[in-house]
Motif scaffolding. Structure first.
Motif, mmCIF file in Angstrom:
data_model
loop_
_atom_site.group_PDB
_atom_site.id
_atom_site.type_symbol
_atom_site.label_atom_id
_atom_site.label_comp_id
_atom_site.label_asym_id
_atom_site.label_seq_id
_atom_site.Cartn_x
_atom_site.Cartn_y
_atom_site.Cartn_z
ATOM 1 N N ASP A 22 -20.779 -22.174 -15.790
ATOM 2 C CA ASP A 22 -21.426 -20.907 -15.451
ATOM 3 C C ASP A 22 -21.006 -19.767 -16.371
ATOM 4 O O ASP A 22 -21.137 -18.595 -16.015
ATOM 5 N N ALA A 23 -20.489 -20.077 -17.562
ATOM 6 C CA ALA A 23 -20.023 -19.034 -18.472
ATOM 7 C C ALA A 23 -19.965 -19.565 -19.897
ATOM 8 O O ALA A 23 -20.018 -20.776 -20.129
ATOM 9 N N VAL A 24 -19.851 -18.635 -20.844
ATOM 10 C CA VAL A 24 -19.456 -18.966 -22.207
ATOM 11 C C VAL A 24 -18.037 -18.449 -22.389
ATOM 12 O O VAL A 24 -17.736 -17.295 -22.052
ATOM 13 N N LEU A 25 -17.159 -19.309 -22.885
ATOM 14 C CA LEU A 25 -15.765 -18.958 -23.109
ATOM 15 C C LEU A 25 -15.505 -18.832 -24.605
ATOM 16 O O LEU A 25 -16.165 -19.486 -25.421
ATOM 17 N N CYS A 26 -14.536 -17.993 -24.978
ATOM 18 C CA CYS A 26 -14.158 -17.888 -26.380
ATOM 19 C C CYS A 26 -12.643 -17.913 -26.499
ATOM 20 O O CYS A 26 -11.911 -17.550 -25.570
ATOM 21 N N GLU A 37 -4.972 -17.645 -28.933
ATOM 22 C CA GLU A 37 -4.934 -17.041 -27.611
ATOM 23 C C GLU A 37 -5.533 -18.012 -26.596
ATOM 24 O O GLU A 37 -6.194 -18.983 -26.977
ATOM 25 N N PRO A 38 -5.369 -17.782 -25.282
ATOM 26 C CA PRO A 38 -6.050 -18.589 -24.274
ATOM 27 C C PRO A 38 -7.559 -18.305 -24.280
ATOM 28 O O PRO A 38 -8.020 -17.305 -24.838
ATOM 29 N N PHE A 39 -8.318 -19.181 -23.624
ATOM 30 C CA PHE A 39 -9.754 -18.957 -23.494
ATOM 31 C C PHE A 39 -10.020 -17.715 -22.648
ATOM 32 O O PHE A 39 -9.308 -17.423 -21.686
ATOM 33 N N ARG A 40 -11.062 -16.966 -23.045
ATOM 34 C CA ARG A 40 -11.520 -15.799 -22.294
ATOM 35 C C ARG A 40 -12.990 -15.977 -21.934
ATOM 36 O O ARG A 40 -13.755 -16.609 -22.660
ATOM 37 N N ARG A 41 -13.389 -15.389 -20.835
ATOM 38 C CA ARG A 41 -14.773 -15.436 -20.380
ATOM 39 C C ARG A 41 -15.567 -14.320 -21.063
ATOM 40 O O ARG A 41 -15.105 -13.176 -21.131
ATOM 41 N N ALA A 318 -11.491 -28.386 -21.840
ATOM 42 C CA ALA A 318 -11.292 -27.323 -22.840
ATOM 43 C C ALA A 318 -10.162 -27.631 -23.815
ATOM 44 O O ALA A 318 -9.559 -26.718 -24.389
ATOM 45 N N THR A 319 -9.872 -28.908 -24.054
ATOM 46 C CA THR A 319 -8.843 -29.275 -25.030
ATOM 47 C C THR A 319 -9.366 -29.042 -26.442
ATOM 48 O O THR A 319 -10.400 -29.583 -26.833
ATOM 49 N N GLU A 338 -3.107 -30.267 -31.185
ATOM 50 C CA GLU A 338 -3.721 -29.575 -30.047
ATOM 51 C C GLU A 338 -3.212 -28.138 -30.032
ATOM 52 O O GLU A 338 -2.005 -27.893 -30.166
ATOM 53 N N VAL A 339 -4.101 -27.182 -29.866
ATOM 54 C CA VAL A 339 -3.701 -25.766 -29.874
ATOM 55 C C VAL A 339 -4.144 -25.103 -28.575
ATOM 56 O O VAL A 339 -4.962 -25.604 -27.839
#
Length: 339
Positions: A22-26, A37-41, A318-319, A338-339
């Motif tokens: 239900d989203a696009v993450l970056c 950085e971690p994934f953001r919505r 989300a790996t 893996e990052v």
């Protein structure tokens, strides 16, 4: 994501984009070549529909994202966001309408950006043709335009040439169609047709010279082919696997090369390279890294130092894994991490 989901921003940092339920993450590098950085919505709390979204990038480094969102029972609308710099928050999603005025989702969008930093959004419409929405330079959008066509398959492939002129490819069950913009600001028009059947979901367009793009696709016989309008499709090599191919231009040992990557039948990433637009030179696959799950996606980019970067992304968890070309001759890669 339909389009190159691994992008280098104008500040040199790499960003990846992932479509979740239900989203696009970056997710972006904190510094070029550094930690991530971690994934953001993206776009706040506005929920999106399931299914692929699209991303396209202009020469200014800005990323344009387009997706579908639910707008009531049996009703969907496309929404758009712009991401100016990797470590900045993208703009909130903004509704941009429906190619038929109203109705449900009609197809996977594709995005290209011209030399005026305007997004061109292409999507299959309810009649099976291609519709286009063009962004205005000072905000807002022009009305939807019907580019015609019929029996268009879901996925389109859009790209811009070095001049900023935009083009788009689409496949029917029997052939591949091409629309080309002849002058800045003009509506792209039907140009040429390739009488070859492409496997659905395998189109990938790449800018390969100042005024040409090359379309990569897998034909019904499993051959990975390259087509530039003005010529005929050229079989390049047997596709490594069933999914789409990733493609990028980069310099290898002083030569302008096109590098391809695809998840192979074994699950590993297969790489091939050849001199750009010289398919007659031949290419062959070399596998790398650990086996990936069937849903894993592959992308290629060139980083701020001109080094080839490959990434794999598993949408189920989300790996993200990344490798870079070694500073030695040929297409030797570092170990995947893996990052």
């Amino acid at each position: 994501m339909n389009g190159d989901w691994l992008l280098r921003g104008r500040d040199g940092r790499l960003t990846v984009y992932l479509k979740s339920d239900d989203a696009v993450l970056c997710r972006a590098e904190l510094a070029p070549g550094g930690p991530w950085e971690p994934f953001r919505r993206i776009g706040g709390d506005l929920g999106l529909q399931q299914g692929p979204a699209a991303v396209g990038q202009g020469d200014d480094g800005y990323a344009h994202l387009v997706s579908w969102r639910q707008a009531g029972t049996g009703e969907s609308r496309l929404v758009h966001s712009t991401h100016f710099r990797p470590l900045l928050a993208p703009l909130d999603w903004s509704p941009v309408g429906h190619p038929n005025g109203r109705g449900d989702r009609t197809g996977t969008p594709a995005v290209a950006v011209d030399d005026r930093r305007r997004a061109y959004v292409f999507v299959r419409n309810a009649g099976g043709g291609v519709s286009l929405l063009v962004q205005k330079e000072r905000g807002g959008w022009y009305p939807w335009r019907d580019l015609k066509g019929s029996s268009i398959q879901d996925q389109l492939a859009a790209a811009s040439r070095e001049s900023g002129l935009v083009e788009v490819y689409a496949a029917t069950p029997e052939r591949i169609l091409h629309w080309r913009q002849e002058e800045p600001g003009r509506t792209p028009t039907r140009d040429e047709t390739a009488d070859v059947a492409a496997r659905p979901g395998t189109l990938r367009a790449l800018r390969t010279s100042a005024e040409r793009t090359t379309l990569f696709f897998t034909d019904q016989g499993g051959e990975l082919c390259a087509w530039r309008p003005g010529g005929k499709p050229v079989p390049l090599l047997q596709a490594a696997g069933p999914g789409p191919v990733a493609a990028v231009r980069c310099e290898i040992d002083g030569h302008d090369c096109t590098v391809l990557a695809q998840r192979s039948a074994s699950g590993r990433v297969a790489f091939a390279a050849y001199p750009t637009e010289q398919e007659q030179a031949g290419a062959w696959w070399t596998e790398s890294g650990p086996p990936l799950p069937p849903a894993a996606e592959i992308a290629l980019a060139v980083d701020a130092h001109g080094t080839l970067v490959a990434a794999t992304l598993d949408p189920t968890d989300a790996t993200l894994r990344v490798t870079r070309r070694k500073a030695e001759a040929g297409l030797a890669l570092e170990g995947w991490r893996e990052v």
